[in-house]
Design an enzyme around this catalytic site. Structure first.
Site, PDB file in Angstrom:
ATOM      1  N   PRO A  88       0.826  -1.217   0.000  1.00 16.36           N
ATOM      2  CA  PRO A  88       0.000   0.000   0.000  1.00 16.36           C
ATOM      3  C   PRO A  88       0.857   1.262   0.000  1.00 16.36           C
ATOM      4  O   PRO A  88       0.356   2.346  -0.306  1.00 16.36           O
ATOM      5  CB  PRO A  88      -0.828  -0.125   1.285  1.00 16.36           C
ATOM      6  CG  PRO A  88      -0.186  -1.190   2.094  1.00 16.36           C
ATOM      7  CD  PRO A  88       0.625  -2.051   1.185  1.00 16.36           C
ATOM      8  N   GLU A 115       3.318  -7.421   8.270  1.00 16.30           N
ATOM      9  CA  GLU A 115       3.596  -5.980   8.130  1.00 16.30           C
ATOM     10  C   GLU A 115       4.518  -5.677   6.948  1.00 16.30           C
ATOM     11  O   GLU A 115       4.945  -4.543   6.774  1.00 16.30           O
ATOM     12  CB  GLU A 115       4.226  -5.435   9.418  1.00 16.30           C
ATOM     13  CG  GLU A 115       3.348  -5.555  10.657  1.00 16.30           C
ATOM     14  CD  GLU A 115       2.027  -4.811  10.505  1.00 16.30           C
ATOM     15  OE1 GLU A 115       2.052  -3.639  10.082  1.00 16.30           O
ATOM     16  OE2 GLU A 115       0.981  -5.413  10.809  1.00 16.30           O
ATOM     17  N   ARG A 157      -4.308  -9.035 -20.199  1.00 17.79           N
ATOM     18  CA  ARG A 157      -5.279  -8.729 -21.244  1.00 17.79           C
ATOM     19  C   ARG A 157      -4.729  -7.771 -22.300  1.00 17.79           C
ATOM     20  O   ARG A 157      -5.317  -7.601 -23.354  1.00 17.79           O
ATOM     21  CB  ARG A 157      -6.604  -8.218 -20.649  1.00 17.79           C
ATOM     22  CG  ARG A 157      -6.505  -6.908 -19.944  1.00 17.79           C
ATOM     23  CD  ARG A 157      -7.789  -6.592 -19.204  1.00 17.79           C
ATOM     24  NE  ARG A 157      -8.892  -6.203 -20.081  1.00 17.79           N
ATOM     25  CZ  ARG A 157      -8.981  -5.019 -20.672  1.00 17.79           C
ATOM     26  NH1 ARG A 157      -8.056  -4.094 -20.502  1.00 17.79           N
ATOM     27  NH2 ARG A 157     -10.008  -4.740 -21.450  1.00 17.79           N
ATOM     28  N   ASP A 172     -11.548   1.095 -23.531  1.00 13.90           N
ATOM     29  CA  ASP A 172     -11.474   0.951 -22.075  1.00 13.90           C
ATOM     30  C   ASP A 172     -11.365   2.303 -21.405  1.00 13.90           C
ATOM     31  O   ASP A 172     -10.706   3.189 -21.918  1.00 13.90           O
ATOM     32  CB  ASP A 172     -10.189   0.224 -21.649  1.00 13.90           C
ATOM     33  CG  ASP A 172     -10.186  -1.242 -21.979  1.00 13.90           C
ATOM     34  OD1 ASP A 172     -11.258  -1.770 -22.293  1.00 13.90           O
ATOM     35  OD2 ASP A 172      -9.093  -1.827 -21.911  1.00 13.90           O
TER      36      ASP A 172
END
Ligand code: ADE
Length: 269
Positions: A88, A115, A157, A172
């Protein structure tokens, strides 16, 4: 393209056998290898984590298993892989980054649990390979495996021959081109009426110019509603005359620099 995933939950990567990615593997366009990190431990309990130096909650992944595993995996192929570390605290994963990664011959994913991984692992491999710490969004998951699934699908993709119809990524959301910078608008299929809801007449009109315009207007409406930041950051060259009046009708105001800013009231969906 070769993809390696090093994880303590190999079974979490089972979806890579399904659908688009599964078919690309079966067709030989993707060589996916999932490895169990615990194979590179040497104690009876196959320990991969330990308490953090400096104290604090949670556990940190030990450097030794990662180092031995990454050495073995990276020595097993030709050339240098890109090492992708989901976290993150990484750089945001975007369509642009997916496109860049889809041009690489070999990606090694290192999803962490707990962590995170001892920082020295990143430092070690940063000296040898192209290492990317990547976040899939501003939320915290329990581990990097789901982000690996997300990134692999977005990358796979884009590989030549993986999507049936090559034109299908042209429209897209976030794809470059005429609709760049806009979210994709709504789509419809048969029947023309369902539970009293009609397909918009214009789509059945056969008038390609009007259909194209309608699709752009809808994309603009949806972008204005869901992602006003995309409208605000678009330079004046994004908009044609019709877009400008659509945006104005949606309550947007053109600033002196030609960029649009939001003015109340909020638009309806
Ligand atoms: N690991 C936990 N949360 C994550 C996120 N948002 N992106 C990438 N890896 C993660």
């Amino acid at each position: 393209m070769r993809l390696d995933v090093l994880t303590i939950f190999p079974e979490y990567l089972e979806p890579l056998n399904v659908s688009l990615v599964g078919k690309a593997r079966a067709a030989g366009r993707l060589d996916v290898r999932v490895h169990d990190l615990r194979q590179w431990t040497h104690d009876r309990h196959h320990t991969v984590d330990d308490t953090p130096y400096g104290g604090g909650p949670g556990m940190v992944m030990k450097p030794e298993p990662w180092g031995e595993a990454l050495d073995d995996i990276t020595a097993s192929g030709e050339g240098e892989p890109v090492l992708v570390v989901p976290t993150p605290s990484g750089r945001p994963f975007t369509q642009e980054l997916a496109a860049e990664l889809s041009g690489k011959p070999w990606l090694v994913f290192a999803p962490a649990r707990y962590e995170g991984i001892d920082r020295r692992v990143i430092e070690e491999y940063r000296g040898r390979y192209d290492v990317r710490e990547i976040s899939i969004g501003d939320y915290v998951l329990a581990g990097g495996e789901a982000p690996v699934l997300v990134m692999v699908e977005a990358v796979a993709r884009l590989l030549p021959g993986v999507l049936g119809n090559a034109a299908s990524h042209g429209d897209d959301s976030f794809a470059p081109g005429e609709m760049a910078d806009l979210l994709e608008g709504p789509v419809y299929t048969k029947p023309p009426e369902w539970r009293g809801h009609q397909v918009p007449d214009v789509l059945i009109s056969g008038h390609h110019g009007r259909i194209r315009r309608w699709r752009r207007d809808e994309a603009l409406r949806r972008t204005a509603l869901h992602r006003p930041d995309l409208i605000e950051r678009c330079d004046p060259g994004c908009w044609d005359r019709h877009d400008r009046s659509t945006l104005a009708a949606l309550g947007w105001a053109e600033g002196p620099d030609g960029r649009f800013g939001r003015t109340p009231p909020a638009v309806e969906e």
